[in-house]
Scaffold this motif. Structure first.
Motif, PDB file in Angstrom:
ATOM      1  N   GLY A 174      11.303 -10.465  -0.821  1.00  0.00           N
ATOM      2  CA  GLY A 174      11.919  -9.148  -0.863  1.00  0.00           C
ATOM      3  C   GLY A 174      10.923  -8.130  -1.410  1.00  0.00           C
ATOM      4  O   GLY A 174      10.179  -8.433  -2.350  1.00  0.00           O
ATOM      5  N   MET A 175      10.899  -6.936  -0.815  1.00  0.00           N
ATOM      6  CA  MET A 175      10.010  -5.877  -1.330  1.00  0.00           C
ATOM      7  C   MET A 175      10.794  -4.579  -1.412  1.00  0.00           C
ATOM      8  O   MET A 175      11.604  -4.276  -0.537  1.00  0.00           O
ATOM      9  CB  MET A 175       8.784  -5.715  -0.428  1.00  0.00           C
ATOM     10  N   LEU A 176      10.523  -3.821  -2.477  1.00  0.00           N
ATOM     11  CA  LEU A 176      11.338  -2.643  -2.755  1.00  0.00           C
ATOM     12  C   LEU A 176      10.476  -1.450  -3.163  1.00  0.00           C
ATOM     13  O   LEU A 176       9.576  -1.580  -3.996  1.00  0.00           O
ATOM     14  CB  LEU A 176      12.297  -2.989  -3.893  1.00  0.00           C
ATOM     15  N   TYR A 177      10.805  -0.292  -2.584  1.00  0.00           N
ATOM     16  CA  TYR A 177      10.229   0.983  -3.045  1.00  0.00           C
ATOM     17  C   TYR A 177      11.353   1.739  -3.742  1.00  0.00           C
ATOM     18  O   TYR A 177      12.381   2.042  -3.128  1.00  0.00           O
ATOM     19  CB  TYR A 177       9.701   1.803  -1.860  1.00  0.00           C
ATOM     20  N   ASP A 178      11.163   1.992  -5.021  1.00  0.00           N
ATOM     21  CA  ASP A 178      12.191   2.693  -5.791  1.00  0.00           C
ATOM     22  C   ASP A 178      11.689   4.107  -6.071  1.00  0.00           C
ATOM     23  O   ASP A 178      10.740   4.298  -6.829  1.00  0.00           O
ATOM     24  CB  ASP A 178      12.436   1.931  -7.109  1.00  0.00           C
ATOM     25  N   PRO A 179      12.331   5.137  -5.469  1.00  0.00           N
ATOM     26  CA  PRO A 179      11.827   6.505  -5.641  1.00  0.00           C
ATOM     27  C   PRO A 179      11.881   6.981  -7.093  1.00  0.00           C
ATOM     28  O   PRO A 179      11.166   7.896  -7.468  1.00  0.00           O
ATOM     29  CB  PRO A 179      12.748   7.344  -4.750  1.00  0.00           C
ATOM     30  N   ASN A 180      12.722   6.318  -7.907  1.00  0.00           N
ATOM     31  CA  ASN A 180      12.870   6.750  -9.306  1.00  0.00           C
ATOM     32  C   ASN A 180      12.071   5.912 -10.293  1.00  0.00           C
ATOM     33  O   ASN A 180      12.142   6.161 -11.496  1.00  0.00           O
ATOM     34  CB  ASN A 180      14.352   6.726  -9.696  1.00  0.00           C
ATOM     35  N   GLU A 186       0.820  -1.221   0.000  1.00  0.00           N
ATOM     36  CA  GLU A 186       0.000   0.000   0.000  1.00  0.00           C
ATOM     37  C   GLU A 186       0.857   1.276   0.000  1.00  0.00           C
ATOM     38  O   GLU A 186       0.423   2.325  -0.462  1.00  0.00           O
ATOM     39  CB  GLU A 186      -0.963  -0.014   1.194  1.00  0.00           C
ATOM     40  N   LEU A 187       2.096   1.136   0.503  1.00  0.00           N
ATOM     41  CA  LEU A 187       2.995   2.297   0.500  1.00  0.00           C
ATOM     42  C   LEU A 187       3.723   2.459  -0.837  1.00  0.00           C
ATOM     43  O   LEU A 187       4.441   3.429  -1.042  1.00  0.00           O
ATOM     44  CB  LEU A 187       4.032   2.156   1.630  1.00  0.00           C
ATOM     45  N   GLY A 188       3.571   1.468  -1.734  1.00  0.00           N
ATOM     46  CA  GLY A 188       4.186   1.581  -3.056  1.00  0.00           C
ATOM     47  C   GLY A 188       5.357   0.647  -3.286  1.00  0.00           C
ATOM     48  O   GLY A 188       6.038   0.748  -4.301  1.00  0.00           O
ATOM     49  N   TYR A 189       5.651  -0.260  -2.316  1.00  0.00           N
ATOM     50  CA  TYR A 189       6.690  -1.269  -2.519  1.00  0.00           C
ATOM     51  C   TYR A 189       6.183  -2.299  -3.537  1.00  0.00           C
ATOM     52  O   TYR A 189       4.978  -2.546  -3.629  1.00  0.00           O
ATOM     53  CB  TYR A 189       6.944  -2.077  -1.247  1.00  0.00           C
TER      54      TYR A 189
END
Ligand SMILES: CC(C)(COP(=O)(O)OP(=O)(O)OC[C@H]1O[C@@H](n2cnc3c(N)ncnc32)[C@H](O)[C@@H]1OP(=O)(O)O)[C@@H](O)C(=O)NCCC(=O)NCCS
Length: 205
Positions: free
Chosen positions: A167-173, A125-128
């Protein structure tokens, strides 16, 4: 309920934070990286942790860990005391630690590894996005943290390519693509079952 950036005045909660993390892992029967009170105190001290307090009672905690020359940060050690669960507190703590990570490390990718459906849901929900371990930090110090997990032999056997955690990742770019806001929990549960059958069965042989 007060949800704040932790500091030295919260040292007295280091022991209960460790005990609650260890006790919860025991009950869940899952692997977890062990943390000592000294380790927690360092996180309380450097302004990289969020603590939730009900008056002076400990309610919840999560901290930021910086890896690979600040290219990556992880939001780790999320714990809500059993007395305060199922009231949306973890969600609030996760959001607070995510906002703090974005503010302090705006260019870093934010990641985590977890076996927990609740954490998967909140991260999503946070975008990961779920990713393979090859997308995460290759900082050996991060992976050393897994040595105290009871599933560490699986990670070793797969040469760090996969384990029971996702594994979960939020990539700002990353390009923003419109996607469903809610995680498909059934798909995740199925993936977890497949991994457990595959890895744990092999282990018993
Ligand atoms: C996991 C944990 C942090 C959740 O805390 P909480 O305050 O009860 O969570 P919230 O009430 O904010 O719930 C957040 C979301 O997770 C879901 N959730 C909570 N506990 C869950 C569980 N055990 N299984 C599946 N989903 C769960 C909630 O339904 C909610 O989802 P929704 O928004 O779709 O309704 C807490 O149970 C805990 O500390 N557990 C032990 C430690 C742990 O597992 N940490 C994660 C390590 S990977």
């Amino acid at each position: 309920m007060e949800i704040v950036i932790a500091n030295e005045s919260h040292f007295k909660y280091a022991q209960i934070i460790c005990d609650t993390i260890a006790e919860s892992a025991k009950i869940r029967g899952t692997g977890i990286a062990k943390r000592t009170p000294e380790y927690i105190m360092k996180r309380l001290q450097n302004g990289n942790a969020i603590i939730a307090l009900d008056g002076d009672k400990f309610a919840g905690f999560c901290y930021i860990e910086v890896w690979g020359n600040k290219d990556f940060v992880a939001n780790s050690g999320l714990i809500v005391h059993p007395d305060y669960r199922n009231q949306g507190l973890a969600k609030q703590i996760k959001k607070a630690v995510f906002d703090l990570s974005r503010k302090k490390f705006p260019d870093a990718k934010i990641f985590g590894i977890t076996t927990g459906l609740a954490v998967m849901k909140m991260n999503y929900e946070l975008g990961y996005k779920p990713v393979t371990f090859s997308e995460l930090t290759d900082d050996p110090e991060f992976w050393k943290g897994c040595q105290t997990c009871k599933n560490f032999d699986i990670l070793t056997r797969t040469e760090q390519k996969m384990c029971l955690c996702t594994g979960m990742l939020y990539d700002p770019n990353a390009k923003k693509v419109e996607e469903p806001k809610k995680l498909n929990s059934k798909a995740f549960q199925r993936l977890k079952q497949i991994k457990e059958t595959l890895f744990l069965k092999k282990k018993q042989k």
